[in-house]
Motif scaffolding. Structure first.
Motif, PDB file in Angstrom:
ATOM      1  N   LEU A  92       0.834  -1.216   0.000  1.00 45.87           N
ATOM      2  CA  LEU A  92       0.000   0.000   0.000  1.00 45.87           C
ATOM      3  C   LEU A  92       0.862   1.256   0.000  1.00 45.87           C
ATOM      4  O   LEU A  92       0.500   2.267  -0.605  1.00 45.87           O
ATOM      5  N   SER A  93       2.029   1.180   0.716  1.00 48.22           N
ATOM      6  CA  SER A  93       2.933   2.336   0.682  1.00 48.22           C
ATOM      7  C   SER A  93       3.473   2.565  -0.730  1.00 48.22           C
ATOM      8  O   SER A  93       3.593   3.714  -1.192  1.00 48.22           O
ATOM      9  N   GLU A  94       3.773   1.474  -1.430  1.00 51.28           N
ATOM     10  CA  GLU A  94       4.231   1.620  -2.820  1.00 51.28           C
ATOM     11  C   GLU A  94       3.108   2.154  -3.717  1.00 51.28           C
ATOM     12  O   GLU A  94       3.364   2.941  -4.651  1.00 51.28           O
ATOM     13  N   MET A  95       1.861   1.740  -3.458  1.00 51.15           N
ATOM     14  CA  MET A  95       0.738   2.257  -4.237  1.00 51.15           C
ATOM     15  C   MET A  95       0.570   3.754  -4.004  1.00 51.15           C
ATOM     16  O   MET A  95       0.233   4.515  -4.933  1.00 51.15           O
ATOM     17  N   HIS A  96       0.820   4.167  -2.770  1.00 50.31           N
ATOM     18  CA  HIS A  96       0.753   5.593  -2.485  1.00 50.31           C
ATOM     19  C   HIS A  96       1.838   6.339  -3.241  1.00 50.31           C
ATOM     20  O   HIS A  96       1.642   7.475  -3.714  1.00 50.31           O
ATOM     21  N   HIS A  97       2.992   5.696  -3.379  1.00 52.92           N
ATOM     22  CA  HIS A  97       4.067   6.315  -4.141  1.00 52.92           C
ATOM     23  C   HIS A  97       3.729   6.379  -5.631  1.00 52.92           C
ATOM     24  O   HIS A  97       4.117   7.321  -6.341  1.00 52.92           O
TER      25      HIS A  97
END
Length: 796
Positions: A175-180
């Motif tokens: 999810l952190s990568e999706m936010h990125h």
């Protein structure tokens, strides 16, 4: 190995400590998960949540700034100023939340460094804005500055601690990568905002757009592959929405667009509308995926809390209960063991020795009553007690057998000693008869040596009697002068010529202690002579003191170590039980038994001359002053007889060393009272150093009575009463020609000086004279004893 020998208390304490440490480890493992969960929640509420609105505001400010710089306007419009105000407000809220004490405590070092980097980038925001407002920063530089500030936020997100659950941690990273990925599309939107405001691409800007759009599409596809099924389905539905489809179509058109020949195929208003919708819906889908992750994490957090409660709470209660149970059990166990130990000590230290001693004395002992069985129940300690009861019965049986064996051995020793003593007495009687008959000096010398050896054998036999716990048969009914007692002890010493006898004073020893004191002094003098060099003398002296009579025996040997002196004194003062095995110093044991029998104190101490001094203190009840040095018939004491010499004017040289040693006082059953008429007999004079020299055996002091004529001897002329003179050592002076017949007596000596006459005599002549003197003395004693028997028979 050391722990194996530790006490029960130490072992139980170690068990409790190990249990406590095990609980602490388990609690810490569970607590660490709870702590990580707590820290993650604290960091999320204090850092992550406040940073997300700030990140959105920065993205919006970047887009507006890009549109402003793309249009080439010099003054910022109201929309940019309002956006900057929103950004500053979000920055202030972020700073306030991230500066909390709980957040500072929950952050690790890596997150702290990233947070400081974000703060540094936010501080540069003012300078970036000034460069934009002054026209110093162009479109590309401004976009780069904003991108740098926003990238610091994502690096901070990567430093947030992960959950211990691997699946939850993986979903969080996705999810952190999706936010990125959303940030990449926001950069694409900001770039196009400037392009649309300017009206067209440059070649470099078109290349940057194509690269950014490609990175967005690739990152989105890769990240979606890592999502869970439900999250991936949500993002796939999001991709099919009209705004996202329209954005992808416009991206394709702009990618195929020739940056130099054609106008833009897409209007700025339509792109902005669809792009904002795409960013908004993508943020919504990402947040919903985060909510689903939170729902999955909640049971994990609850499990952590439950494990923490179980390990921390119930585990602590279990540890406390174990400690209490261990302490109480240990106390009960130690109490039982202490009772068993006390009972065992009482049995081994008090009861069992008393039983063994009584059995050794021949008493009948009820073992069941005197040493009852130990009863501690049927548990393991009780079984140990039962085993100890078996050991107790076996020990008592063995002790009884050993006591009976020791008693039998003592009886055997006593029987052998009594037989040996009787044989030695008979041997002494035979030797006495042979000495009286013998006139040859050489043969008489050998007989004297045999006599001395027999006396020493008698002392060894008496040693066995003392070791067996009995008393020797030699006893005296009357008192004996102390000097005669010491002479009797010297007669039982092998190298008696090395002993110097000092004046002993006019003191008598009571008859009941004469034999034991002679034996005791003989052992001590023998020890002093044996453990001193052959060229040294042993000095014996005595004197009256306040507490009795003291006899000191001093040798000039090498002496004893202080610890050996202490051990010997302790052995004499408190004699141990005699053991058949391992007794190296029998003399000390015999001395201790004899001293204990009459309360005599014997102390060994170091001599200032080098050697050992033995102090023998006879108690007052054993000694008496001698008011009548010359006892008469019917006196209360008997003593070693002295000879009654005639009047002397000079002394003769001492006898040769081959003569007989001093004889001990005869036992009471062998003592006879001689006739009252004195029978003068010449006696040798001791040397000036008072050392006992070989001399004729002393005879009992005669009492006034008509002397019978010896058998086979020429009748002697009536003797004149003589005046006795003595040497400083207490020995009578010998007077020349005192016992000659009147016809042989020469009133006018032809020799002017007897010393010259002595000097002319050879040792053989002197030995022959002394042998004749001894034989005459013994014949006189025999005749006097026979006369006494005849008188007693006539009176009867």
């Amino acid at each position: 190995m050391r722990f194996r020998n530790a006490s029960v208390r130490a072992k139980v304490t170690a068990l409790i400590v190990s249990l406590t440490l095990l609980w602490a480890f388990a609690a810490w493992v569970t607590l660490r998960e709870g702590v990580n969960l707590l820290w993650a929640a604290t960091v999320n509420s204090g850092v992550i949540d406040p940073s997300e609105p700030l990140l959105v505001e920065l993205q919006e400010e970047r887009r507006l700034t890009a549109a402003h710089l793309g249009a080439g306007r010099r003054l910022v419009d109201k929309a940019i100023r309002d956006q900057r105000a929103e950004t500053d407000t979000a920055t202030a809220e972020f700073e306030s939340a991230a500066s909390g004490t709980a957040v500072q405590f929950a952050m690790d070092d890596s997150l702290g460094r990233r947070l400081q980097e974000v703060r540094g980038q936010l501080d540069r925001l003012t300078e970036v804005r000034k460069s934009i407002d002054s026209g110093k920063a162009d479109f590309a530089k401004a976009a780069t500055e904003y991108n740098t500030i926003i990238d610091s936020f994502y690096r901070m997100y990567d430093s947030v601690a992960e959950f211990d659950d691997k699946e939850a941690a993986k979903d969080g990273r996705t999810l952190s990568e999706m936010h990125h990925v959303r940030e990449i599309f926001a950069r694409e939107d900001a770039l196009l905002a400037g392009i649309f405001a300017k009206g067209g691409f440059t070649q470099a800007e078109h290349t940057e757009f194509v690269k950014t759009a490609g990175v967005f599409r690739y990152s989105l596809a890769e990240t979606m592959q890592q999502l869970r099924e439900e999250d991936r389905a949500a993002f796939e539905s999001w991709l099919k929405t009209p705004s996202v489809a329209r954005v992808q179509a416009m991206e394709n058109q702009l990618v195929r667009h020739d940056a130099t020949l054609e106008p833009l195929p897409v209007s700025g208003e339509e792109w902005t509308k669809q792009a904002q919708a795409t960013l908004s819906t993508m943020q919504t889908v990402t947040l919903k995926a985060g909510d689903r992750l939170l729902e999955r994490i909640t049971p994990i957090a609850i499990g952590v809390v439950v494990r923490l409660a179980l390990a921390g709470g119930l585990g602590l209660l279990a540890v406390i209960a174990s400690i209490v149970l261990s302490i109480t059990t240990t106390r009960q166990l130690l109490a039982q063991l202490q009772k068993l130990r006390d009972a065992a000590h009482e049995l081994s230290d008090e009861r069992l020795p008393g039983i063994v001693e009584r059995i050794g004395h021949g008493e009948e002992v009820d073992v069941a009553k005197e040493a009852p069985a130990l009863d501690f129940g049927d548990d393991e300690i009780g079984q140990v007690g039962q085993a100890f009861n078996t050991v107790q019965r076996t020990a008592i049986a063995v002790a009884a057998e050993q006591a009976e064996l020791r008693r039998s051995i003592r009886d055997i020793l006593l029987s052998l000693a009594r037989r040996t003593q009787g044989l030695v007495h008979r041997q002494l009687t035979v030797l006495d008869v042979m000495e009286r008959r013998e006139t040859d000096p050489e043969e008489l010398k050998e007989l004297f040596r045999l006599d001395h050896l027999a006396i020493r054998m008698r002392r060894n036999a008496e040693n066995l009697i003392v070791l067996s716990g009995s008393s020797p048969a030699r006893t005296w009914r009357r008192s004996v002068p102390m000097v005669d007692v010491v002479r009797g002890a010297l007669a039982e010493v092998e190298d008696y010529t090395r002993v110097s006898l000092m004046p002993m004073g006019e003191v008598v020893l009571v008859g009941r202690a004469v034999g034991d004191v002679i034996h005791l002094l003989a052992e001590l003098i023998e020890n002093a002579v044996s453990f001193s060099p052959p060229y040294t003398n042993v000095q014996v002296s005595g004197q009256l003191v306040a507490n009795g009579y003291v006899i000191e025996i001093e040798d000039r040997g090498l002496g004893m170590k202080p610890e050996d002196l202490d051990a010997a004194n302790e052995r004499i003062a408190d004699p141990p039980e005699f053991r058949i095995t391992g007794t190296a110093r029998l003399g000390l044991y015999v001395v201790s038994q004899l001293a204990k029998r009459h309360d005599i104190q014997v102390v060994l101490k170091a001599s200032p001359y080098g050697g050992t001094t033995v102090v023998v203190l006879l108690p007052q009840e054993l000694v008496q002053l001698d008011p009548t040095p010359e006892p008469h018939d019917g006196g209360e004491r008997e003593r070693l007889p002295r000879r009654q010499p005639a009047v002397a004017t000079a002394t003769r040289p001492p006898a040769a060393p081959s003569a007989t040693p001093p004889r001990a006082p005869a036992p009471a059953e062998n003592v006879r009272t001689l006739p009252t008429r004195p029978t003068p007999v010449p006696a040798p004079t001791p040397a000036p150093d008072s050392r006992p020299r070989p001399q004729a055996a002393p005879t009992p002091r005669p009492e006034p009575a008509p002397a019978p004529e010896p058998e086979a001897e020429t009748p002697a002329e009536p003797e004149q009463q003589s005046v006795t003179e003595f040497t400083p050592g207490g020995l009578p002076l010998r007077v020349p020609q005192a016992n000659l017949a009147p016809a042989l007596r020469d009133d006018t000596p032809t020799q002017p000086d007897f010393e010259e006459d002595d000097d002319e005599r050879s040792p053989e002549e002197i030995r022959a004279m002394m042998g004749s003197l001894q034989s005459g003395t013994r014949r006189g004693r025999s005749q006097a004893a026979k006369m006494l028997e005849d008188q007693q028979g006539g009176d009867a």
